[in-house]
Design a protein around this motif. Sequence first.
Motif, PDB file in Angstrom:
ATOM      1  N   VAL A  95     -23.209 -26.443  37.167  1.00 18.04           N
ATOM      2  CA  VAL A  95     -22.367 -27.558  37.613  1.00 18.04           C
ATOM      3  C   VAL A  95     -21.048 -27.052  38.186  1.00 18.04           C
ATOM      4  CG1 VAL A  95     -21.088 -29.578  36.831  1.00 18.04           C
ATOM      5  CG2 VAL A  95     -23.437 -29.227  36.053  1.00 18.04           C
ATOM      6  N   LEU A  96     -20.412 -26.113  37.491  1.00 15.76           N
ATOM      7  CA  LEU A  96     -19.117 -25.618  37.970  1.00 15.76           C
ATOM      8  C   LEU A  96     -19.255 -24.842  39.276  1.00 15.76           C
ATOM      9  CD1 LEU A  96     -17.584 -24.586  34.552  1.00 15.76           C
ATOM     10  CD2 LEU A  96     -16.892 -26.513  35.979  1.00 15.76           C
ATOM     11  N   ARG A  97     -20.335 -24.083  39.431  1.00 15.65           N
ATOM     12  CA  ARG A  97     -20.559 -23.345  40.674  1.00 15.65           C
ATOM     13  C   ARG A  97     -20.685 -24.322  41.847  1.00 15.65           C
ATOM     14  NH1 ARG A  97     -25.258 -21.006  39.669  1.00 15.65           N
ATOM     15  NH2 ARG A  97     -24.328 -19.618  38.151  1.00 15.65           N
ATOM     16  N   ALA A  98     -21.344 -25.457  41.605  1.00 16.15           N
ATOM     17  CA  ALA A  98     -21.550 -26.439  42.666  1.00 16.15           C
ATOM     18  C   ALA A  98     -20.286 -27.254  42.962  1.00 16.15           C
ATOM     19  CB  ALA A  98     -22.695 -27.384  42.281  1.00 16.15           C
ATOM     20  N   LYS A  99     -19.460 -27.490  41.965  1.00 12.54           N
ATOM     21  CA  LYS A  99     -18.329 -28.409  42.120  1.00 12.54           C
ATOM     22  C   LYS A  99     -16.993 -27.737  42.416  1.00 12.54           C
ATOM     23  CE  LYS A  99     -20.436 -32.309  40.755  1.00 12.54           C
ATOM     24  NZ  LYS A  99     -20.458 -33.539  41.485  1.00 12.54           N
ATOM     25  N   LEU A 100     -16.812 -26.501  41.948  1.00 12.99           N
ATOM     26  CA  LEU A 100     -15.499 -25.861  42.096  1.00 12.99           C
ATOM     27  C   LEU A 100     -15.447 -24.990  43.342  1.00 12.99           C
ATOM     28  CD1 LEU A 100     -14.595 -24.589  38.503  1.00 12.99           C
ATOM     29  CD2 LEU A 100     -13.768 -26.638  39.654  1.00 12.99           C
ATOM     30  N   PRO A 101     -14.288 -24.958  43.976  1.00 14.37           N
ATOM     31  CA  PRO A 101     -14.113 -23.953  45.035  1.00 14.37           C
ATOM     32  C   PRO A 101     -13.996 -22.576  44.390  1.00 14.37           C
ATOM     33  CG  PRO A 101     -12.050 -25.096  44.633  1.00 14.37           C
ATOM     34  CD  PRO A 101     -13.096 -25.768  43.778  1.00 14.37           C
ATOM     35  N   GLU A 102     -13.977 -21.538  45.200  1.00 11.99           N
ATOM     36  CA  GLU A 102     -13.826 -20.187  44.685  1.00 11.99           C
ATOM     37  C   GLU A 102     -12.505 -20.049  43.939  1.00 11.99           C
ATOM     38  OE1 GLU A 102     -13.820 -16.995  47.559  1.00 11.99           O
ATOM     39  OE2 GLU A 102     -15.948 -16.704  47.237  1.00 11.99           O
ATOM     40  N   ILE A 103     -12.565 -19.457  42.767  1.00 16.66           N
ATOM     41  CA  ILE A 103     -11.339 -19.216  42.003  1.00 16.66           C
ATOM     42  C   ILE A 103     -10.949 -17.756  42.225  1.00 16.66           C
ATOM     43  CG2 ILE A 103     -10.296 -19.145  39.714  1.00 16.66           C
ATOM     44  CD1 ILE A 103     -12.264 -21.347  38.890  1.00 16.66           C
ATOM     45  N   THR A 104      -9.789 -17.588  42.813  1.00 16.52           N
ATOM     46  CA  THR A 104      -9.284 -16.241  43.095  1.00 16.52           C
ATOM     47  C   THR A 104      -7.948 -16.065  42.376  1.00 16.52           C
ATOM     48  OG1 THR A 104      -8.025 -16.951  45.031  1.00 16.52           O
ATOM     49  CG2 THR A 104     -10.327 -16.315  45.404  1.00 16.52           C
ATOM     50  N   PRO A 105      -7.500 -14.837  42.232  1.00 18.00           N
ATOM     51  CA  PRO A 105      -6.167 -14.639  41.647  1.00 18.00           C
ATOM     52  C   PRO A 105      -5.078 -15.366  42.449  1.00 18.00           C
ATOM     53  CG  PRO A 105      -7.370 -12.570  41.666  1.00 18.00           C
ATOM     54  CD  PRO A 105      -8.194 -13.560  42.436  1.00 18.00           C
ATOM     55  N   GLU A 106      -5.250 -15.437  43.756  1.00 20.07           N
ATOM     56  CA  GLU A 106      -4.264 -16.129  44.597  1.00 20.07           C
ATOM     57  C   GLU A 106      -4.229 -17.629  44.296  1.00 20.07           C
ATOM     58  OE1 GLU A 106      -5.376 -12.334  46.060  1.00 20.07           O
ATOM     59  OE2 GLU A 106      -6.697 -14.059  45.901  1.00 20.07           O
ATOM     60  N   VAL A 107      -5.400 -18.212  44.097  1.00 17.64           N
ATOM     61  CA  VAL A 107      -5.466 -19.643  43.752  1.00 17.64           C
ATOM     62  C   VAL A 107      -4.782 -19.895  42.407  1.00 17.64           C
ATOM     63  CG1 VAL A 107      -7.051 -21.506  43.078  1.00 17.64           C
ATOM     64  CG2 VAL A 107      -7.525 -20.140  45.115  1.00 17.64           C
ATOM     65  N   MET A 108      -5.064 -19.038  41.438  1.00 17.90           N
ATOM     66  CA  MET A 108      -4.456 -19.201  40.118  1.00 17.90           C
ATOM     67  C   MET A 108      -2.942 -19.004  40.184  1.00 17.90           C
ATOM     68  SD  MET A 108      -6.914 -20.156  38.212  1.00 17.90           S
ATOM     69  CE  MET A 108      -6.256 -20.023  36.558  1.00 17.90           C
TER      70      MET A 108
END
Length: 126
Positions: A48-61
């Motif tokens: 579910v999270l793979r389908a719903k979330l955008p890529e999580i990168t250190p820059e995003v965090m």
Amino acid sequence: MVRYVGKVETRKVDRLLTSAELDREQRHALQAFRERMDRTIMDANEMVLRAKLPEITPEVMTRMAVRIAELRAGYLAKALALVETPGVPPVAALDDLQRHRMAFEELREAFEAIERVIERGYTKVV
């Protein structure tokens, strides 16, 4: 003849039996069930999270952490401004303060939720 007067209350108690209460086969079955449930929960969350979330990168965090800090600063600045005005703050000013607090708290909670899904291995930081 002895008579007892009183009220009996029974409550459902949900608990797993201790290992002393279970024989070896039951303990093994319970452990296998727990492992299957853990795997099912892991698989469901990953899918579910793979389908719903955008890529999580250190820059995003990092952007999210900075935005939360900005919201915290804005909320605290509003609160400090209110104490400079004598008397009871106007309702509109309190509503604005509450709106700033809610924005800060909601984004902070979301950040913590992302940290949890990363820690549990449901998603990975790219």
